[in-house]
Design a protein around this motif. Structure first.
Motif, mmCIF file in Angstrom:
data_model
loop_
_atom_site.group_PDB
_atom_site.id
_atom_site.type_symbol
_atom_site.label_atom_id
_atom_site.label_comp_id
_atom_site.label_asym_id
_atom_site.label_seq_id
_atom_site.Cartn_x
_atom_site.Cartn_y
_atom_site.Cartn_z
ATOM 1 N N THR A 138 34.655 20.852 29.368
ATOM 2 C CA THR A 138 34.529 21.057 27.915
ATOM 3 C C THR A 138 34.567 22.545 27.608
ATOM 4 O OG1 THR A 138 33.213 19.060 27.759
ATOM 5 C CG2 THR A 138 33.038 20.605 25.918
ATOM 6 N N MET A 159 37.403 14.577 27.698
ATOM 7 C CA MET A 159 37.372 15.821 26.952
ATOM 8 C C MET A 159 38.814 16.255 26.761
ATOM 9 S SD MET A 159 36.240 18.216 25.214
ATOM 10 C CE MET A 159 34.700 17.339 25.060
ATOM 11 N N ALA A 185 31.806 15.927 23.039
ATOM 12 C CA ALA A 185 31.292 16.944 23.970
ATOM 13 C C ALA A 185 29.841 16.634 24.316
ATOM 14 C CB ALA A 185 31.374 18.327 23.309
ATOM 15 N N GLY A 205 38.272 22.155 26.714
ATOM 16 C CA GLY A 205 37.949 21.608 25.391
ATOM 17 C C GLY A 205 37.890 22.737 24.372
ATOM 18 N N SER A 206 37.133 23.773 24.714
ATOM 19 C CA SER A 206 37.018 24.945 23.840
ATOM 20 C C SER A 206 38.131 25.948 24.099
ATOM 21 C CB SER A 206 35.676 25.651 24.093
ATOM 22 O OG SER A 206 34.592 24.774 23.887
HETATM 23 O O1 LIG Z 1 32.936 23.223 19.915
HETATM 24 C C1 LIG Z 1 32.760 22.035 20.211
HETATM 25 O O2 LIG Z 1 31.614 21.580 20.330
HETATM 26 C C2 LIG Z 1 33.940 21.124 20.443
HETATM 27 C C3 LIG Z 1 33.939 20.546 21.819
HETATM 28 C C4 LIG Z 1 35.069 21.197 22.537
HETATM 29 C C5 LIG Z 1 35.780 21.932 21.522
HETATM 30 N N1 LIG Z 1 35.187 21.855 20.370
#
Ligand SMILES: O=C(O)[C@@H]1CCC=N1
Ligand SMILES: NC(=O)C1=CN([C@@H]2O[C@H](COP(=O)(O)OP(=O)(O)OC[C@H]3O[C@@H](n4cnc5c(N)ncnc54)[C@H](O)[C@@H]3O)[C@@H](O)[C@H]2O)C=CC1
Length: 264
Positions: A164, A114, A93, A168-169
């Motif tokens: 992200t 990502m 990330a 990603g999250s």
């Molecule tokens: O929380 C985070 O920094 C990582 C990147 C995307 C999901 N988890």
């Protein structure tokens, strides 16, 4: 040879996914900071383990799967050992392809990706973009690696921090909502296991409808929301508490945090 440097949660998830997709363990090499972790991965998957420099030298595809905060140190170690013919794929990330390129001795192609934890069940969302020395063939190679573990889409790198924050999250936001809904069930006197079961199946049903019906989410929600019924009573409270605004601000905060990560 595909090498995964820093095979933690995401690295291991990708490793297991590419093995499920039919790649031979002999074509995979992993590195880990701790000896026991490396031994566990070797025993569990039958893959080779090595040091970072050896892995960087032997790889034709080199996946960087360490935390953003560990990336500068890792690149200081391996940056001079990566061949220009090697494709570097970064999963971190916030770390830009330029950040990586600046730390490599040669003009190596870099693809930034990502992904998210549903890699583990072949339902990942992986979003990729090309660095300045990467072309169509490199994006195709990254897609080949990632498609077996889920959906892959291309975006300009300027939108990677937004991706992200969204996908990603993203799974974490849904888990958070599930937790809160289960708590609501407990509040209303429901046994925890029964509440969890109901919430999970509602989430799965809603997700499958979202993906497969082709209907807009607004229409799907309207179909649940009867005049003077129960759903609208709940929606009124969500609106009163500014949940939509909170979601917008939360995801913007995640995007902003991503932008900070390359700076440590
Ligand atoms: O929380 C985070 O920094 C990582 C990147 C995307 C999901 N988890
Ligand atoms: N967890 C998630 O949901 C997602 C994480 N990411 C990204 O994936 C990357 C990895 O995240 P996780 O797997 O969650 O972290 P993790 O902490 O589980 O894995 C990172 C691994 O790298 C190892 N490591 C650190 N420095 C090393 C070095 N110099 N040499 C060898 N190994 C080293 C650590 O010991 C650890 O096992 C991060 O950059 C993160 O931003 C991306 C999408 C989703």
């Amino acid at each position: 040879m595909i090498a995964i440097l820093g095979a933690g949660k995401m690295g291991e998830a990708l490793l297991s996914g590419v093995l499920r997709a039919g790649r031979k363990p002999s074509g995979l090499l992993v590195t880990a900071r701790r000896e026991e972790r490396a031994a566990l991965l070797r025993d569990r998957y039958g893959v080779e383990v090595a040091g970072n420099v050896e892995a960087a030298e032997r790889a034709s595809v080199l996946v960087l799967a360490v935390k953003p905060q560990d990336m500068a140190k890792l690149l200081a170690e391996v940056g001079g050992h990566i061949k220009p013919s090697t494709l570097v794929i970064s999963m971190a990330a916030g770390i830009t392809s330029a950040f990586i390129e600046e730390r490599l001795a040669a003009d190596v192609p870099v693809v930034r990706v990502m992904s998210n934890t549903p890699v583990l069940v072949d339902e990942a969302m992986s979003v990729i973009s090309a660095g300045s020395h990467a072309g169509e063939e490199h994006l195709k190679l990254a897609e080949e690696l990632l498609t077996p573990v889920g959906k892959v889409s291309r975006i300009p790198e300027s939108l990677q921090d937004a991706a992200t924050a969204l996908s990603g999250s993203g799974p974490a936001y849904f888990y958070y909502l599930v937790e809160a809904m289960v708590d609501a069930g407990i509040l209303l006197g429901m046994p925890r296991a029964a509440a969890l079961d109901m919430v999970i199946q509602s989430a799965v049903g809603a997700a499958v409808m979202l993906r497969d019906s082709g209907e807009h989410p607004v229409l799907l929600r309207e179909a649940v929301t009867s005049p003077a019924g129960t759903t609208i009573a709940a929606i009124r409270e969500l609106e009163r508490h500014g949940v939509r605004a909170a979601v917008l601000e939360a995801i913007e905060a995640a995007r902003n945090r991503g932008r900070e990560l390359a700076g440590g």
